[in-house]
Design a protein around this motif. Structure first.
Motif, PDB file in Angstrom:
ATOM      1  N   GLY A  48       0.820  -1.219   0.000  1.00  0.00           N
ATOM      2  CA  GLY A  48       0.000   0.000   0.000  1.00  0.00           C
ATOM      3  C   GLY A  48       0.848   1.260   0.000  1.00  0.00           C
ATOM      4  O   GLY A  48       0.556   2.215  -0.732  1.00  0.00           O
ATOM      5  N   ILE A  49       1.905   1.268   0.813  1.00  0.00           N
ATOM      6  CA  ILE A  49       2.795   2.424   0.880  1.00  0.00           C
ATOM      7  C   ILE A  49       3.486   2.643  -0.448  1.00  0.00           C
ATOM      8  O   ILE A  49       3.591   3.784  -0.944  1.00  0.00           O
ATOM      9  CB  ILE A  49       3.833   2.243   2.001  1.00  0.00           C
ATOM     10  CG1 ILE A  49       3.154   2.339   3.376  1.00  0.00           C
ATOM     11  CG2 ILE A  49       4.945   3.277   1.896  1.00  0.00           C
ATOM     12  CD1 ILE A  49       4.035   1.876   4.520  1.00  0.00           C
ATOM     13  N   GLU A  50       3.960   1.557  -1.064  1.00  0.00           N
ATOM     14  CA  GLU A  50       4.636   1.677  -2.364  1.00  0.00           C
ATOM     15  C   GLU A  50       3.709   2.295  -3.401  1.00  0.00           C
ATOM     16  O   GLU A  50       4.120   3.142  -4.199  1.00  0.00           O
ATOM     17  CB  GLU A  50       5.097   0.298  -2.828  1.00  0.00           C
ATOM     18  CG  GLU A  50       5.876   0.322  -4.131  1.00  0.00           C
ATOM     19  CD  GLU A  50       6.370  -1.035  -4.557  1.00  0.00           C
ATOM     20  OE1 GLU A  50       6.713  -1.193  -5.749  1.00  0.00           O
ATOM     21  OE2 GLU A  50       6.416  -1.956  -3.708  1.00  0.00           O
ATOM     22  N   MET A  51       2.434   1.867  -3.399  1.00  0.00           N
ATOM     23  CA  MET A  51       1.458   2.409  -4.330  1.00  0.00           C
ATOM     24  C   MET A  51       1.241   3.900  -4.098  1.00  0.00           C
ATOM     25  O   MET A  51       1.232   4.700  -5.043  1.00  0.00           O
ATOM     26  CB  MET A  51       0.132   1.649  -4.184  1.00  0.00           C
ATOM     27  CG  MET A  51      -1.035   2.201  -4.999  1.00  0.00           C
ATOM     28  SD  MET A  51      -2.003   3.481  -4.119  1.00  0.00           S
ATOM     29  CE  MET A  51      -2.677   2.541  -2.752  1.00  0.00           C
ATOM     30  N   LYS A  52       1.085   4.289  -2.832  1.00  0.00           N
ATOM     31  CA  LYS A  52       0.843   5.693  -2.510  1.00  0.00           C
ATOM     32  C   LYS A  52       2.043   6.564  -2.873  1.00  0.00           C
ATOM     33  O   LYS A  52       1.893   7.655  -3.423  1.00  0.00           O
ATOM     34  CB  LYS A  52       0.520   5.844  -1.019  1.00  0.00           C
ATOM     35  CG  LYS A  52      -0.849   5.334  -0.610  1.00  0.00           C
ATOM     36  CD  LYS A  52      -1.955   6.176  -1.218  1.00  0.00           C
ATOM     37  CE  LYS A  52      -3.322   5.737  -0.733  1.00  0.00           C
ATOM     38  NZ  LYS A  52      -4.411   6.517  -1.393  1.00  0.00           N
ATOM     39  N   LEU A  53       3.255   6.071  -2.574  1.00  0.00           N
ATOM     40  CA  LEU A  53       4.457   6.847  -2.888  1.00  0.00           C
ATOM     41  C   LEU A  53       4.656   6.980  -4.391  1.00  0.00           C
ATOM     42  O   LEU A  53       5.114   8.017  -4.878  1.00  0.00           O
ATOM     43  CB  LEU A  53       5.682   6.207  -2.247  1.00  0.00           C
ATOM     44  CG  LEU A  53       5.823   6.371  -0.740  1.00  0.00           C
ATOM     45  CD1 LEU A  53       7.092   5.691  -0.241  1.00  0.00           C
ATOM     46  CD2 LEU A  53       5.837   7.853  -0.353  1.00  0.00           C
ATOM     47  N   ASP A  54       4.317   5.932  -5.117  1.00  0.00           N
ATOM     48  CA  ASP A  54       4.415   5.994  -6.579  1.00  0.00           C
ATOM     49  C   ASP A  54       3.487   7.070  -7.122  1.00  0.00           C
ATOM     50  O   ASP A  54       3.868   7.850  -8.013  1.00  0.00           O
ATOM     51  CB  ASP A  54       4.071   4.626  -7.173  1.00  0.00           C
ATOM     52  CG  ASP A  54       4.209   4.606  -8.687  1.00  0.00           C
ATOM     53  OD1 ASP A  54       5.339   4.833  -9.185  1.00  0.00           O
ATOM     54  OD2 ASP A  54       3.214   4.379  -9.383  1.00  0.00           O
ATOM     55  N   ALA A  55       2.272   7.128  -6.578  1.00  0.00           N
ATOM     56  CA  ALA A  55       1.308   8.146  -7.028  1.00  0.00           C
ATOM     57  C   ALA A  55       1.798   9.548  -6.678  1.00  0.00           C
ATOM     58  O   ALA A  55       1.694  10.486  -7.486  1.00  0.00           O
ATOM     59  CB  ALA A  55      -0.054   7.884  -6.392  1.00  0.00           C
ATOM     60  N   ILE A  56       2.342   9.708  -5.474  1.00  0.00           N
ATOM     61  CA  ILE A  56       2.865  11.011  -5.054  1.00  0.00           C
ATOM     62  C   ILE A  56       4.020  11.434  -5.953  1.00  0.00           C
ATOM     63  O   ILE A  56       4.095  12.593  -6.398  1.00  0.00           O
ATOM     64  CB  ILE A  56       3.328  10.955  -3.578  1.00  0.00           C
ATOM     65  CG1 ILE A  56       2.115  10.851  -2.652  1.00  0.00           C
ATOM     66  CG2 ILE A  56       4.159  12.186  -3.218  1.00  0.00           C
ATOM     67  CD1 ILE A  56       2.481  10.558  -1.207  1.00  0.00           C
ATOM     68  N   SER A  57       4.933  10.498  -6.252  1.00  0.00           N
ATOM     69  CA  SER A  57       6.098  10.806  -7.093  1.00  0.00           C
ATOM     70  C   SER A  57       5.664  11.262  -8.483  1.00  0.00           C
ATOM     71  O   SER A  57       6.234  12.206  -9.042  1.00  0.00           O
ATOM     72  CB  SER A  57       7.005   9.585  -7.204  1.00  0.00           C
ATOM     73  OG  SER A  57       7.533   9.234  -5.948  1.00  0.00           O
ATOM     74  N   LYS A  58       4.657  10.587  -9.035  1.00  0.00           N
ATOM     75  CA  LYS A  58       4.168  10.962 -10.369  1.00  0.00           C
ATOM     76  C   LYS A  58       3.555  12.359 -10.352  1.00  0.00           C
ATOM     77  O   LYS A  58       3.761  13.150 -11.274  1.00  0.00           O
ATOM     78  CB  LYS A  58       3.160   9.929 -10.860  1.00  0.00           C
ATOM     79  CG  LYS A  58       3.792   8.597 -11.243  1.00  0.00           C
ATOM     80  CD  LYS A  58       2.746   7.558 -11.643  1.00  0.00           C
ATOM     81  CE  LYS A  58       3.418   6.252 -12.033  1.00  0.00           C
ATOM     82  NZ  LYS A  58       2.431   5.172 -12.338  1.00  0.00           N
ATOM     83  N   ASP A  59       2.800  12.656  -9.292  1.00  0.00           N
ATOM     84  CA  ASP A  59       2.206  13.996  -9.181  1.00  0.00           C
ATOM     85  C   ASP A  59       3.298  15.062  -9.062  1.00  0.00           C
ATOM     86  O   ASP A  59       3.214  16.127  -9.694  1.00  0.00           O
ATOM     87  CB  ASP A  59       1.272  14.070  -7.972  1.00  0.00           C
ATOM     88  CG  ASP A  59      -0.042  13.335  -8.204  1.00  0.00           C
ATOM     89  OD1 ASP A  59      -0.354  13.033  -9.365  1.00  0.00           O
ATOM     90  OD2 ASP A  59      -0.738  13.049  -7.213  1.00  0.00           O
ATOM     91  N   LEU A  60       4.311  14.789  -8.252  1.00  0.00           N
ATOM     92  CA  LEU A  60       5.399  15.750  -8.071  1.00  0.00           C
ATOM     93  C   LEU A  60       6.171  15.955  -9.367  1.00  0.00           C
ATOM     94  O   LEU A  60       6.606  17.078  -9.668  1.00  0.00           O
ATOM     95  CB  LEU A  60       6.333  15.285  -6.952  1.00  0.00           C
ATOM     96  CG  LEU A  60       5.756  15.352  -5.534  1.00  0.00           C
ATOM     97  CD1 LEU A  60       6.701  14.677  -4.555  1.00  0.00           C
ATOM     98  CD2 LEU A  60       5.482  16.786  -5.112  1.00  0.00           C
ATOM     99  N   ASP A  61       6.348  14.884 -10.148  1.00  0.00           N
ATOM    100  CA  ASP A  61       7.014  15.020 -11.443  1.00  0.00           C
ATOM    101  C   ASP A  61       6.236  15.965 -12.350  1.00  0.00           C
ATOM    102  O   ASP A  61       6.831  16.774 -13.081  1.00  0.00           O
ATOM    103  CB  ASP A  61       7.152  13.650 -12.119  1.00  0.00           C
ATOM    104  CG  ASP A  61       8.256  12.808 -11.510  1.00  0.00           C
ATOM    105  OD1 ASP A  61       9.121  13.377 -10.801  1.00  0.00           O
ATOM    106  OD2 ASP A  61       8.260  11.580 -11.729  1.00  0.00           O
TER     107      ASP A  61
END
Length: 211
Positions: A99-112
């Protein structure tokens, strides 16, 4: 960053400071421990069971968005029914990690998309899993300075001595730490790493930290 505005505001501030000649390190503090993450794992597990036609209650204060279903599908594709009908202590950490990996991936994409880059990602879990002694030392240091007291079986920080509207709990009567305690440890950790000036951008639920 408490929200998207914080990401844009913080990055703009960092760029201005760099242009002015400062050496700037951008750090993202990841809240990936505590009750919130337990609810994340429970939510993913509930959706995972649902894919097999097995009922497992979705926490009322858990995560209900479609992305949780996608994580559950990914786990099913990788592991099949491996985690089905198992006790929570068997699957909990694995489902937290997924779950954490999924959330961090989404955050990273938004920040990009924002063109916002972080040099360091510091995880709250670090202070629980790998460096719990640091938290113990922080609590002991505050206690030695007379800045803590016990009340209602909980440990409190005397934050009203510094202008706060109320004292803050460090350790609940259940023995669990509040978010505030590893936050303090993280700030001590920053100074130990050699940073002499800190600029914090907090979400709206952390206004008392300013005081």
């Amino acid at each position: 960053c408490g929200h998207a505005r914080g990401a844009a505001w913080g990055d703009a501030l960092c760029r201005l400071l760099e242009e002015a000649g400062y050496n700037v390190t951008r750090e993202y503090y990841v809240n990936d421990a505590g009750h919130q993450i337990d609810m994340l794992a429970e939510s993913v597990y509930s959706r995972y069971c649902e894919l097999f036609g097995v009922e497992y209650p979705l926490p009322e204060n858990g995560y209900h968005a479609q992305d949780i279903v996608e994580v559950a599908k990914s786990i099913k594709e990788k592991d099949g029914d491996k985690w089905l009908n198992k006790a929570a202590d068997v699957w909990m950490e694995y489902f937290k990690d997924e779950g954490i990996e999924m959330k961090l991936d989404a955050i990273s994409k938004d920040l990009d998309l924002f063109r916002v880059h972080f040099d360091v990602w510091t995880h709250e879990r670090f202070f629980y899993q790998n460096d719990s002694e640091r938290i113990k030392k922080v609590i002991q240091d505050l206690t030695d300075k007379g800045l803590t007291y016990e009340q209602d079986d909980a440990l409190w920080f005397r934050s009203t001595q510094f202008g706060d509207d109320k004292d803050r709990v460090l350790k609940k009567n259940t023995g669990l730490l509040t978010y505030f305690t590893p936050d303090i440890a993280n700030h001590v950790y920053k100074f130990e790493r050699g940073f002499d000036t800190l600029v914090n951008l907090w979400g709206a639920d952390h206004h008392s930290y300013v005081t």
